[in-house]
Design a protein around this motif. Structure first.
Motif, PDB file in Angstrom:
ATOM      1  N   ASP A  37       0.820  -1.205   0.000  1.00 26.46           N
ATOM      2  CA  ASP A  37       0.000   0.000   0.000  1.00 26.46           C
ATOM      3  C   ASP A  37       0.859   1.261   0.000  1.00 26.46           C
ATOM      4  OD1 ASP A  37      -2.350  -1.469  -0.010  1.00 26.46           O
ATOM      5  OD2 ASP A  37      -2.655  -1.309   2.161  1.00 26.46           O
ATOM      6  N   ARG A  38       1.962   1.235   0.739  1.00 21.44           N
ATOM      7  CA  ARG A  38       2.868   2.406   0.756  1.00 21.44           C
ATOM      8  C   ARG A  38       3.497   2.612  -0.616  1.00 21.44           C
ATOM      9  NH1 ARG A  38       3.625   0.391   5.889  1.00 21.44           N
ATOM     10  NH2 ARG A  38       5.447  -0.848   5.370  1.00 21.44           N
ATOM     11  N   ALA A  41       0.841   4.082  -2.909  1.00 22.36           N
ATOM     12  CA  ALA A  41       0.631   5.509  -2.622  1.00 22.36           C
ATOM     13  C   ALA A  41       1.741   6.345  -3.240  1.00 22.36           C
ATOM     14  CB  ALA A  41       0.556   5.739  -1.114  1.00 22.36           C
TER      15      ALA A  41
END
Length: 153
Positions: A37-38, A41
């Protein structure tokens, strides 16, 4: 003795249920982890996802996902265009080169639909996928792997 056997079974079953719940929490159905997810992003901030010809309009927001054992992470933006597919692809080829993206080794600049760029020490792949034959809908996609590979290029 029966009470102690039942107590041990309850503790074992309860512990197993807690372990299953923890694994389910850490490994979401989409296969993404917090680390994925990082990365997604970070990829979502790349300006190439905002670039589009004057004949195209964004369709919805950015979407991301994770694929395979290589922990491939991708972010895409969909567009609808009223222009010819050749013009859309030419626009992105020029935009990618101007933004520092390069064709994979051994490829020339003409006709290439995939480019690579190092972002934060990680190779990222950029591509344009025509969704419909008429070229009305297409996706702009950036992809990288948790191992640093350029994704789908």
């Amino acid at each position: 003795m029966k009470r102690s056997t039942i107590a041990v079974l309850v503790v074992c079953v309860g512990g197993a249920a807690a372990l299953v719940a923890l694994v389910a929490f850490l490994m979401r159905p989409d296969g993404c982890t917090a680390e994925d997810d990082r990365l997604a992003a970070s990829l979502a901030t790349l300006s190439i996802l905002d670039a589009h010809p004057a004949t195209a309009t964004p369709q919805g927001g950015r979407r991301s996902g994770c694929y395979g054992d290589g922990r491939l992470v991708n972010v895409l933006q969909s567009y609808r265009s009223s222009g010819p597919v050749a013009d859309v692809l030419s626009f992105y080829r020029d935009a990618a080169i101007m933004d520092g993206w390069k064709p994979p080794p051994g490829e020339g600049r003409e006709g290439v639909s995939c480019f690579v760029k190092s972002v934060g020490g990680r190779d990222v792949g950029f591509s344009v996928w025509v969704v419909k034959e008429e070229g009305e809908e297409y996706d702009v996609d950036v992809t990288s792997s948790m191992t640093g590979g350029g994704g789908w290029c």
